[in-house]
Design an enzyme around this catalytic site. Structure first.
Site, PDB file in Angstrom:
ATOM      1  N   ASN A   1      36.496  82.357  28.548  1.00 21.75           N
ATOM      2  CA  ASN A   1      37.339  82.538  29.732  1.00 21.75           C
ATOM      3  C   ASN A   1      38.242  83.768  29.597  1.00 21.75           C
ATOM      4  O   ASN A   1      38.080  84.743  30.300  1.00 21.75           O
ATOM      5  CB  ASN A   1      38.231  81.313  29.964  1.00 21.75           C
TER       6      ASN A   1
ATOM      7  N   SER B   1      44.291  81.869  39.364  1.00 17.67           N
ATOM      8  CA  SER B   1      45.618  81.342  39.692  1.00 17.67           C
ATOM      9  C   SER B   1      46.670  82.447  39.720  1.00 17.67           C
ATOM     10  O   SER B   1      47.636  82.380  40.464  1.00 17.67           O
ATOM     11  CB  SER B   1      46.046  80.300  38.655  1.00 17.67           C
TER      12      SER B   1
ATOM     13  N   ASP C   1      35.021  71.283  32.220  1.00 17.20           N
ATOM     14  CA  ASP C   1      34.861  72.668  31.774  1.00 17.20           C
ATOM     15  C   ASP C   1      35.390  72.854  30.365  1.00 17.20           C
ATOM     16  O   ASP C   1      34.856  73.631  29.573  1.00 17.20           O
ATOM     17  CB  ASP C   1      35.622  73.619  32.710  1.00 17.20           C
ATOM     18  N   GLY C   2      36.472  72.133  30.060  1.00 20.44           N
ATOM     19  CA  GLY C   2      37.083  72.260  28.751  1.00 20.44           C
ATOM     20  C   GLY C   2      36.110  71.916  27.622  1.00 20.44           C
ATOM     21  O   GLY C   2      36.245  72.417  26.499  1.00 20.44           O
TER      22      GLY C   2
HETATM   23  N1  LIG Z   1      47.935  78.329  35.724  1.00 21.49           N
HETATM   24  C1  LIG Z   1      46.662  78.199  35.381  1.00 21.49           C
HETATM   25  O1  LIG Z   1      45.765  78.231  36.233  1.00 21.49           O
HETATM   26  C2  LIG Z   1      46.285  78.004  33.947  1.00 21.49           C
HETATM   27  C3  LIG Z   1      44.949  77.889  33.622  1.00 21.49           C
HETATM   28  N2  LIG Z   1      44.544  77.690  32.341  1.00 21.49           N
HETATM   29  C4  LIG Z   1      43.084  77.678  32.096  1.00 21.49           C
HETATM   30  O2  LIG Z   1      42.702  76.538  31.407  1.00 21.49           O
HETATM   31  C5  LIG Z   1      41.663  76.888  30.524  1.00 21.49           C
HETATM   32  C6  LIG Z   1      41.537  75.838  29.454  1.00 21.49           C
HETATM   33  O3  LIG Z   1      40.948  74.758  30.052  1.00 21.49           O
HETATM   34  P1  LIG Z   1      41.143  73.273  29.467  1.00 21.49           P
HETATM   35  O4  LIG Z   1      41.146  73.308  28.003  1.00 21.49           O
HETATM   36  O5  LIG Z   1      40.160  72.422  30.178  1.00 21.49           O
HETATM   37  O6  LIG Z   1      42.581  72.983  29.945  1.00 21.49           O
HETATM   38  P2  LIG Z   1      43.099  72.081  31.132  1.00 21.49           P
HETATM   39  O7  LIG Z   1      42.647  70.714  30.876  1.00 21.49           O
HETATM   40  O8  LIG Z   1      44.557  72.373  31.239  1.00 21.49           O
HETATM   41  O9  LIG Z   1      42.281  72.549  32.435  1.00 21.49           O
HETATM   42  C7  LIG Z   1      42.370  73.759  33.057  1.00 21.49           C
HETATM   43  C8  LIG Z   1      41.655  73.709  34.409  1.00 21.49           C
HETATM   44  O10 LIG Z   1      40.896  74.901  34.542  1.00 21.49           O
HETATM   45  C9  LIG Z   1      39.538  74.585  34.859  1.00 21.49           C
HETATM   46  N3  LIG Z   1      38.667  75.615  34.294  1.00 21.49           N
HETATM   47  C10 LIG Z   1      38.494  75.926  32.995  1.00 21.49           C
HETATM   48  N4  LIG Z   1      37.632  76.968  32.905  1.00 21.49           N
HETATM   49  C11 LIG Z   1      37.258  77.312  34.172  1.00 21.49           C
HETATM   50  C12 LIG Z   1      36.421  78.318  34.722  1.00 21.49           C
HETATM   51  N5  LIG Z   1      35.816  79.202  33.939  1.00 21.49           N
HETATM   52  N6  LIG Z   1      36.269  78.379  36.069  1.00 21.49           N
HETATM   53  C13 LIG Z   1      36.901  77.494  36.875  1.00 21.49           C
HETATM   54  N7  LIG Z   1      37.729  76.538  36.404  1.00 21.49           N
HETATM   55  C14 LIG Z   1      37.918  76.443  35.065  1.00 21.49           C
HETATM   56  C15 LIG Z   1      39.309  73.230  34.304  1.00 21.49           C
HETATM   57  O11 LIG Z   1      38.255  72.567  34.979  1.00 21.49           O
HETATM   58  C16 LIG Z   1      40.650  72.575  34.584  1.00 21.49           C
HETATM   59  O12 LIG Z   1      40.748  72.159  35.916  1.00 21.49           O
HETATM   60  C17 LIG Z   1      42.060  78.243  30.023  1.00 21.49           C
HETATM   61  O13 LIG Z   1      40.955  78.956  29.526  1.00 21.49           O
HETATM   62  C18 LIG Z   1      42.674  78.848  31.240  1.00 21.49           C
HETATM   63  O14 LIG Z   1      41.721  79.601  31.964  1.00 21.49           O
HETATM   64  C19 LIG Z   1      45.439  77.587  31.335  1.00 21.49           C
HETATM   65  C20 LIG Z   1      46.806  77.691  31.589  1.00 21.49           C
HETATM   66  C21 LIG Z   1      47.329  77.909  32.915  1.00 21.49           C
END
Ligand SMILES: NC(=O)C1=CN([C@@H]2O[C@H](COP(=O)(O)OP(=O)(O)OC[C@H]3O[C@@H](n4cnc5c(N)ncnc54)[C@H](O)[C@@H]3O)[C@@H](O)[C@H]2O)C=CC1
Ligand SMILES: NC(=O)C1=CN([C@@H]2O[C@H](COP(=O)(O)OP(=O)(O)OC[C@H]3O[C@@H](n4cnc5c(N)ncnc54)[C@H](O)[C@@H]3O)[C@@H](O)[C@H]2O)C=CC1
Ligand SMILES: NC(=O)C1=CN([C@@H]2O[C@H](COP(=O)(O)OP(=O)(O)OC[C@H]3O[C@@H](n4cnc5c(N)ncnc54)[C@H](O)[C@@H]3O)[C@@H](O)[C@H]2O)C=CC1
Ligand SMILES: NC(=O)C1=CN([C@@H]2O[C@H](COP(=O)(O)OP(=O)(O)OC[C@H]3O[C@@H](n4cnc5c(N)ncnc54)[C@H](O)[C@@H]3O)[C@@H](O)[C@H]2O)C=CC1
Lengths: 365, 365, 365, 365
Positions: A188, A234, A108-109
């Site tokens: 997002n 989350s 997704d990233g």
């Molecule tokens: N505690 C949490 O759940 C946190 C979530 N994030 C999310 O991570 C995103 C950034 O993603 P990466 O750069 O890949 O960082 P990352 O490699 O840390 O991955 C974040 C996770 O969120 C998933 N993800 C991303 N967008 C999604 C969506 N629209 N629907 C379902 N799953 C999704 C990715 O597949 C991955 O498993 C941010 O936009 C934020 O939404 C960021 C920080 C904390």
């Protein structure tokens, strides 16, 4: 409808015509959301986007490039200007080279990253391939790249326009901050968080100029429907169908127990202002990229961006025979396949009565 | 926008015109949702709706009737055919007597009841008075009835069209049930619940014909945005702004820990089918009225109703001086008062950092 | 244990051997929890603890000192060695000066600070005064200081032993970290958080040496019952009665939707290990104080500390007449007043059917 | 207590006096919870309990009976007095026939049923076999029955004493209701629910005689630690380790947003009283069995029962070689196997970063 009922309906005279106008918009159950549309002419330039260069990704890019050059020889293929530019691709110089189609390989990233490459304007249609993991934002498996490209070049692709958000940052005297992130559009969410400060921050929330509440918390998330399955989920937010034009405001660990996630129309403007006596500042994250820190008095206004990300749907290749077979095997109901329903289905099944699933793993002691 | 950005935006050629169409709908941030509109001609007939006949309600109805007869002598006033019909009101015989305005006195349940009186068709505009409690559905305090009526009769009233839901019930062989509730439209929600059965029920959920998941739970709620602050909120659902055309699907005590509330566009059709091997049937509640029981195999399809409830807004009287004062006192920001924001504000304030509120009640030991 | 610590532990004289009564069994429904006990001899030394030096705090400290010197002339009063040491207090040199009673003035943070002054050993009984706010950790209002001291000096004070947690930090090769926080005992919680890293961290959780699960989240909280109304509550944890010897493990914004808060017996040992491929490190917060950062491979083991904080209860002064009146006014039931029940009552009342409370604030439009 | 009950209590011989070891203190971090103990003499009588008589259950019972008669010929085997009494078993006449060991075959409901057969007194040790599903209450797979029985007959079995709750019902004038459920002891929970009433009920909660709060909700659950993974979990409660002596109070769909689940020491007495003006009565469910209905003014007091259910642990057979292999295969850490940790592990793994699990099911489109 019984005639008595029809009559009682009739009783409501013209003056209440408000409902009539409404019928044409929200109520008539429009056949299509403004989210699906066909391509009209084949792309002449493709941008390949990847984050990591793991062996599977390298192999996939090579196969993809070979296939494109062989099948659509007139198409130019570009890649970000990085040391690892693949053989057969040209370096992309943004203002000069127009892009008709973005192809992403990764998780997704990778789509979030593609979106960020066009963070301040319109985005070409995006065709996303997973490297094996199933994703909310990843409709196609890499093995299907030939079929997927074919559907695009033959004008059969359908598109889901994923809304983005735009943010404008202000200092405490309401001067617009001269910050590059003022132009970023996110798919997002925009998240404010106390970061490594040990203290809670205090943030005033305004909706369309009106004060909604003061939040004492770890932070706040303003998310799109797309982002509703990311950080917002989350933090306790609801799952929102991506074709719904809505903003989700989700608090992160709020002190107030009654602060529930809120869903607003996409026409709303949400302003978050760090309280003057907030014990902590708030770091800003945009789609997971750290941007800058808001000090007490600073604020950010979040609104729907005019530039969504046009994402090519899995249903683009769904009329194929293999898809029909897939559906049969999965027992899918009648009607057009909706990628999102399938994803949510996967997500939810994974815990439906956890006991029955535990079964799968049960091994006798 | 910088010129570099404008150019990069330009790169996206016509083929990606999908985003263009979208701009005219979701993206252009329409000034007004299809939810606010003015009356055009003064009402000629009024239906007074109340549930209880407590002394304050009796007094209020008498004062109201007296005021209407004195100020708008040409207007006919009706009341439901019940033993307690107030002096000065005529008995309402639905198909015969057209109603131009509904006036409710009581709690939120009174509006739900008014909605149910027009449950199978269009509803005249509704003017709702609280008897002292503040409500999400109760914009006016009874003491303001003269001003509120004046705004209606002078064409200054604004309206929020609160969406309703329509339900169609089917037996297991997909025959439409000949059930009166087939015609009911609800403002809050349709809820399925195991009722007094000790066992969980199993319900299959289909969205637009596709199977979403199987829920093992106490039951399920399909709610409007209006109903999002009612039962759905208690069951863990998000708070949805009433001008957003959306359906909320909230599980009640689900066994699956990953079953989160879901928000769909109002164009969605949601079918809930009691599993063939469900251990319990599911009783149906519509806006809190018990309707009937669904046995294993039975199902219900829920869709947006073409007949919303046009609710007259508090902002109808908000340009008055007293309102301006109220706003000043409350520190409300600039811009038109939004009833909902004020209600949510009240709701959320009540727990904003619970510690500070405890203060109010603190008495030295 | 260092000899300094052993001595400081020793300072807490036999009278506070509170745990003995616990020895009934859980199944026999013991009449009293092991949490209430009387002082046996009057304190000879008092440590005054405050964080801020706001005018009300200064005034209160002066009044308190005057009262102590006049009423209990043989008692020595100490204060932390800070520039703002109040007139009439001596500078406290920890190993030399034994403390028999701690008096705190301020908010909950002041008790946490007092606890941290004895973070590596036994804590003398703590008498806490609020400056007007009601707190879970603040039984007494400052206006009642004379009565509260009297109950202590006359051996009528009852004590709630609030459990603390001890943490041991390890590097990835399981060497014990030579970190001062290895000796800290906390009253509320030990929290691990990704801090300002934009990425989620991956933490392996072991309970009594067994692997429980891998958490992908913003972080994890290991909380005492006391801390269950602090950060853990904001993150979704349950409210735990402080006389229950339990550890609460609450995830902060976990990706896994099925990760619910867990409650363990206080005899459990919980190890949190940053996954080797965690995308983010984890900052450690102990009672809200930032300690240090754990890198992938590092771990922390959390266990119940042998040194609880003996907190003097409001019920110490509750047999007075004024208390009886208070109870009557509040409609409290029969039986001994429990501070905690009253606090929870305040907390919960603040939202009991939010509608009725909105009423309080309702002003006619 | 009736003399029949006293006798049935007496049936449980000294060997199961499990609670003695509890007598260490909470603060001293006892090495072992009072929850594990060995049998001292081999059982002379066995009660076989099953709910359904499906073919796998019939086959298993036959094999079990054959094995017992062949291996432990002096042992008498009993079965409830039902039409389907298996060949080789005697009809059980409770006061006459003492039972030394209960063996259950089926799901979690089968243990709840076994508990209910001894609902008013002591319960003999219970050995529970799953028919293939893994359960929180089902430590053994049916294929392991020979090994499990051997561990019991050779005094190697360890026991987890699962706490039960006792309920006393009162009418509004505080007379004790002459209701058989007054004597029921439950393993999971006592739940009050509005049932098929469309209205919310209002319940006053008292803890140890003090008023805690008034709950306006669908109902309330008072659960044991064992029951914390049953109904309480679905309603939003925490997961509590079964060796913790605690009561969990979980509201079901409360109107108040701040009403969070509460955890009390097992010494607490919780009284729930239907408010005099409650709009709905409350049906009582005890371990999923409907008992009776409480009208406004009626109340129930819930306390820890003196009669826990001694459940034989999986670790009883864990020193075997095959278990060691199992552990190796599963990568379990060092230390004694804890059934519960393994169950929770299964539960939580099922959603750990749902994305990676989706993978399992991913099929190319
Ligand atoms: N505690 C949490 O759940 C946190 C979530 N994030 C999310 O991570 C995103 C950034 O993603 P990466 O750069 O890949 O960082 P990352 O490699 O840390 O991955 C974040 C996770 O969120 C998933 N993800 C991303 N967008 C999604 C969506 N629209 N629907 C379902 N799953 C999704 C990715 O597949 C991955 O498993 C941010 O936009 C934020 O939404 C960021 C920080 C904390
Ligand atoms: N556990 C729960 O929260 C339950 C809630 N209900 C709700 O009660 C409604 C029926 O109401 P009544 O006939 O008055 O029954 P009622 O007299 O039992 O009142 C239900 C409560 O819900 C409030 N309410 C109703 N609609 C609301 C809305 N749209 N937003 C915020 N609060 C609202 C009312 O003011 C009242 O406090 C149902 O439509 C359902 O939403 C029904 C059963 C259980
Ligand atoms: N999102 C959140 O809820 C966060 C909470 N905290 C909490 O703050 C504590 C540190 O407190 P301060 O130094 O005063 O920092 P602070 O000045 O930032 O205050 C934290 C708030 O928590 C309250 N609080 C502290 N302990 C409590 C308890 N046991 N029960 C109920 N309320 C309690 C305080 O009264 C204050 O309102 C930490 O131990 C942690 O529990 C820390 C960070 C985030
Ligand atoms: N919405 C919900 O989650 C509801 C749950 N229940 C639970 O069902 C129990 C009665 O069980 P049955 O007679 O078998 O009825 P049932 O056949 O309806 O099964 C209830 C489900 O709960 C599971 N279960 C039972 N006790 C458990 C425990 N201690 N930990 C984890 N899972 C457990 C069972 O395996 C089964 O999946 C009640 O004691 C109550 O806890 C009852 C009504 C509603």
């Amino acid at each position: 409808m019984s005639s008595a009922l029809r009559r009682s309906l009739f009783l409501c005279r013209p003056l209440c015509f408000p409902s009539r106008r409404l019928m044409s918009t929200a109520m008539q159950r429009p056949a299509i959301q403004p989210v699906s549309r066909y391509f009209e002419q084949p792309p002449k330039s493709i941008l390949i986007v990847n984050k990591m260069r793991t062996p599977p990704v390298i192999l996939a890019i090579n196969a993809l490039l070979e296939h494109i050059h062989a099948t659509y020889p007139e198409v130019r293929v570009f890649h970000e200007d990085r040391p690892d530019i693949p053989h057969g691709a040209e370096v992309w110089h943004p203002p000069k080279h127009q892009i008709d189609l973005v192809v992403t390989l990764g998780g997704d990233g990778t789509i979030l990253h593609a979106s960020s490459l066009f963070s301040s304007g319109a985005v070409p249609p995006v065709l996303s391939f997973s490297m094996g993991t199933l994703g909310f934002l990843l409709p196609f498996h890499i093995d299907d790249f030939a079929r997927a490209l074919e559907s695009v070049f033959h004008g059969k692709a359908t598109i889901l326009n994923r809304m983005r958000l735009a943010a404008t940052f202000f200092t405490s005297n309401l001067a617009k901050k001269t910050n590059e992130s003022n132009d970023w559009q996110v798919m997002n969410e925009i998240a404010l968080h106390r970061g490594s400060s040990p203290h809670l921050n205090t943030i005033d929330i305004y909706v369309d100029g009106q004060h909604l509440t003061e939040a004492v918390s770890d932070g706040l998330i303003v998310s799109t429907a797309t982002g509703s399955t990311a950080y917002s989920l989350s933090a306790g937010g609801p799952i929102v169908h991506p074709s719904l034009s809505a903003l989700v405001l989700t608090p992160i660990c709020p002190r107030s127990l009654s602060f529930r996630p809120l869903v607003f129309p996409s026409s709303s403007s949400i302003t978050l202002r760090i309280g003057d006596r907030s014990r902590a500042p708030a770091g800003v994250s945009m789609d997971g990229r750290t941007s800058h820190v808001l000090q007490p008095g600073d604020s950010v206004t979040v609104q729907t961006s005019p530039y969504p990300v046009p994402c090519i749907n899995r249903s683009s290749i769904s009329d194929d025979q293999s898809e029909a077979e897939y559906q049969k095997a999965q027992g899918a109901g009648p009607g057009k396949e909706d990628d999102w329903v399938r994803d949510i289905n996967n997500l939810l099944q994974y815990n439906a009565t956890f006991r029955s699933k535990a079964l799968l793993r049960h091994s006798r002691t």
